[in-house]
Design an enzyme around this catalytic site. Sequence first.
Site, mmCIF file in Angstrom:
data_model
loop_
_atom_site.group_PDB
_atom_site.id
_atom_site.type_symbol
_atom_site.label_atom_id
_atom_site.label_comp_id
_atom_site.label_asym_id
_atom_site.label_seq_id
_atom_site.Cartn_x
_atom_site.Cartn_y
_atom_site.Cartn_z
ATOM 1 N N LYS A 206 -58.526 29.095 -2.426
ATOM 2 C CA LYS A 206 -57.283 29.756 -1.988
ATOM 3 C C LYS A 206 -56.912 29.107 -0.657
ATOM 4 C CE LYS A 206 -55.331 32.537 0.351
ATOM 5 N NZ LYS A 206 -54.217 32.159 1.266
ATOM 6 N N GLU A 279 -66.373 30.361 9.155
ATOM 7 C CA GLU A 279 -66.004 29.360 10.171
ATOM 8 C C GLU A 279 -64.768 29.905 10.869
ATOM 9 O OE1 GLU A 279 -67.614 26.829 11.032
ATOM 10 O OE2 GLU A 279 -68.863 26.213 9.360
ATOM 11 N N CYS A 313 -59.654 24.255 15.810
ATOM 12 C CA CYS A 313 -60.675 25.267 16.133
ATOM 13 C C CYS A 313 -61.591 24.774 17.240
ATOM 14 C CB CYS A 313 -61.471 25.621 14.883
ATOM 15 S SG CYS A 313 -62.172 24.191 14.048
ATOM 16 N N GLU A 411 -58.493 33.280 21.925
ATOM 17 C CA GLU A 411 -58.308 31.926 21.419
ATOM 18 C C GLU A 411 -56.835 31.550 21.585
ATOM 19 O OE1 GLU A 411 -58.543 31.066 17.142
ATOM 20 O OE2 GLU A 411 -59.418 29.130 17.653
HETATM 21 P P1 NAD Z 1 -55.948 33.119 9.128
HETATM 22 O O1 NAD Z 1 -57.152 33.906 9.438
HETATM 23 O O2 NAD Z 1 -54.625 33.711 9.412
HETATM 24 O O3 NAD Z 1 -55.924 32.708 7.582
HETATM 25 C C1 NAD Z 1 -56.972 31.977 6.985
HETATM 26 C C2 NAD Z 1 -56.906 32.162 5.471
HETATM 27 O O4 NAD Z 1 -57.213 33.514 5.147
HETATM 28 C C3 NAD Z 1 -55.535 31.890 4.866
HETATM 29 O O5 NAD Z 1 -55.706 31.206 3.646
HETATM 30 C C4 NAD Z 1 -54.980 33.290 4.629
HETATM 31 O O6 NAD Z 1 -54.018 33.367 3.599
HETATM 32 C C5 NAD Z 1 -56.250 34.027 4.228
HETATM 33 N N1 NAD Z 1 -56.218 35.488 4.378
HETATM 34 C C6 NAD Z 1 -55.444 36.244 5.200
HETATM 35 N N2 NAD Z 1 -55.731 37.552 5.039
HETATM 36 C C7 NAD Z 1 -56.722 37.638 4.111
HETATM 37 C C8 NAD Z 1 -57.456 38.715 3.519
HETATM 38 N N3 NAD Z 1 -57.238 39.983 3.872
HETATM 39 N N4 NAD Z 1 -58.394 38.419 2.607
HETATM 40 C C9 NAD Z 1 -58.656 37.141 2.257
HETATM 41 N N5 NAD Z 1 -57.981 36.079 2.768
HETATM 42 C C10 NAD Z 1 -57.028 36.319 3.690
HETATM 43 O O7 NAD Z 1 -56.112 31.735 9.927
HETATM 44 P P2 NAD Z 1 -55.073 30.550 10.067
HETATM 45 O O8 NAD Z 1 -53.965 30.949 10.967
HETATM 46 O O9 NAD Z 1 -54.731 30.022 8.714
HETATM 47 O O10 NAD Z 1 -55.990 29.449 10.802
HETATM 48 C C11 NAD Z 1 -56.170 29.392 12.183
HETATM 49 C C12 NAD Z 1 -57.513 29.971 12.573
HETATM 50 O O11 NAD Z 1 -58.563 29.326 11.866
HETATM 51 C C13 NAD Z 1 -57.847 29.751 14.050
HETATM 52 O O12 NAD Z 1 -58.453 30.903 14.556
HETATM 53 C C14 NAD Z 1 -58.842 28.597 14.015
HETATM 54 O O13 NAD Z 1 -59.696 28.521 15.141
HETATM 55 C C15 NAD Z 1 -59.591 28.911 12.772
HETATM 56 N N6 NAD Z 1 -60.257 27.724 12.255
HETATM 57 C C16 NAD Z 1 -61.620 27.663 12.303
HETATM 58 C C17 NAD Z 1 -62.266 26.518 11.866
HETATM 59 C C18 NAD Z 1 -63.765 26.379 11.928
HETATM 60 O O14 NAD Z 1 -64.284 25.475 11.292
HETATM 61 N N7 NAD Z 1 -64.480 27.219 12.653
HETATM 62 C C19 NAD Z 1 -61.522 25.454 11.353
HETATM 63 C C20 NAD Z 1 -60.138 25.565 11.321
HETATM 64 C C21 NAD Z 1 -59.513 26.704 11.765
#
Ligand code: NAD
Length: 561
Positions: A206, A279, A313, A411
């Site tokens: 997803k 992550e 991230c 963040e």
């Molecule tokens: P997000 O948490 O908004 O969304 C991530 C994913 O989760 C998306 O696909 C979203 O549709 C899905 N999602 C949202 N609500 C959900 C639910 N209730 N159940 C299941 N899935 C759900 O994050 P984002 O804005 O897409 O990404 C940015 C964030 O990701 C930042 O905090 C960044 O630091 C982090 N990030 C971490 C890493 C790492 O490796 N640690 C890598 C990249 C990004």
Amino acid sequence: MNGAATMRNILIRYLLVAIKLRCGSRNWKEQAIHEVPSPPASILRMPAIPAIDPATGLRFAETPVTDPEEVRRAVESARRAQPGWAARPFRERRECIAKFQRLLYQRRQEVAELITRENGKPVGEALLTDVAVTLDLARYYRARAASILRPRRIASGNVAFLGKRGRLYWEPMGVIAIISPWNYPLLLPFGEMLPALLAGNAVVLKPSEFTTRTAALGVDLLHQAGVPPAVCQLVVGTGEVGAALVASRPDKIFFTGSARTGRTVAIAAAERFIPITLELGGSDPFIVLADADLPRAASGALWARFTNGGQTCVAAKRVIVERAVYEEFVTALVTKAEQLRMGAGAAPGVELGPMIRESQLVELERQLAAAVAAGARVRIGGRRRPDLGPTFFEPTIVTDLALDSPLWREEVFGPILPVVPAADAEEAVRLANDSAYGLSGSVWTGNRRHGIALARRIEAGAVLVNDATCHVGISEVPHGGEKESGLGRTHGEFGLLETCRPRYVGSDWLDWIRKPWWFGYHEGSYPNRDAFLRLAFAPSILERLRAAPRALGMLFNRRPL
Ligand code: NAD
């Protein structure tokens, strides 16, 4: 629910989403649909998610949303297909990954351009950080997976189990759900999918609703490479579809995204006892000591903060500089930041693209305004650039920051770099660790030994000396965080093993001997067992020898129940 009610619900849902898309589309100009294969029609339903170019705000494609019921069916069909995939010889699965690597290499320019179109980053960054790192992960796992997954012999040093011979086998988890964000739309999900598939799992991806086309193209390449469609599936939609995927009870979840969503997903997984790798976000410290090569450290900080539009991230999100060189370092940073070229990621020479969406900008502005209200100074930047496009924000450097400001505590996912002074290295480490996050970090110094010693004290999954952020590109290095940055690891050996269940299978070459713990207890059982303990653990050899006859005798006298 009867058929008419179901139809009515589908129609209402369709109309609601259509109205929503329409409202948000006032300045969209319909453009040609990008040439990306659509996900299998069988698992797709209208309405569609638009693909929007952040550089222009224009829609250029759309991907149908997967109905939650279809998500459940996708997991079920993946579960049916997985045993056949796992039963194939390892070399066949490895050949599929090799073919994927060749296809991705051949189509690298197309893939990089699509990533830039969906995500906004400079196309050269898409090529190096997404495409090249994914290619290298395919190279690494093809080369190493067989030996990592080889059964490990386990021998026991416990005298009670001298006859046991066993092995640890790495069995695939089954169906692995991968939920991923938009900032590295190829690298993040495929860095988890490739090892999962090699280990014999089926995967259901997803992707972020902002980068569905890149995900669809990557999944199509895997299918072209010979991975059966049922073994590698794509479901599309917002958080609702992600939640439906978790509710469909996959055998394992890899979630990458914000700490806030990660918590929700982890709770839903815990309720179903589904293991999860998380992550999450980061607020990485970047420590500059007085003996560092300052111009080089300033170049490192600039890239590590502003690459990918500041939306990484493992970006350097909190710069901490020894006070003796603080002003000199800030001046070097500002001078270099002035020279950064902003623009659409597809244009040659551009270093800083747009942010992904308006909502991210609003959040960034909230964090900056709160810092400024508490006395912070904006040394450069701090403004939107509507002349360039709807979501451009200038590279921004902030000093004189209150350490309880959101710019330091939360963040920050955009091009803002706060810089604070520290009295010495000790205070720098204290400030670095004073964070809810613990993803990665860096230390810059002329004394590498000292740098490594300090790096080991930083609470994070990976810390670099005289470099930053790029460890995610080293396929051999496990990636992951501490504290609110997550649980578990991806990449490297750990990343592969997290897609497996360790299963011990043991046998006994002394299987004709009575087991001392079996039933058939009698008045002599306790002293016999005590003799056994003394044989195993008594501090003196003499005492062990004295206990031996009684201890060993119990293996033979009396038949067990
Ligand atoms: P997000 O948490 O908004 O969304 C991530 C994913 O989760 C998306 O696909 C979203 O549709 C899905 N999602 C949202 N609500 C959900 C639910 N209730 N159940 C299941 N899935 C759900 O994050 P984002 O804005 O897409 O990404 C940015 C964030 O990701 C930042 O905090 C960044 O630091 C982090 N990030 C971490 C890493 C790492 O490796 N640690 C890598 C990249 C990004």
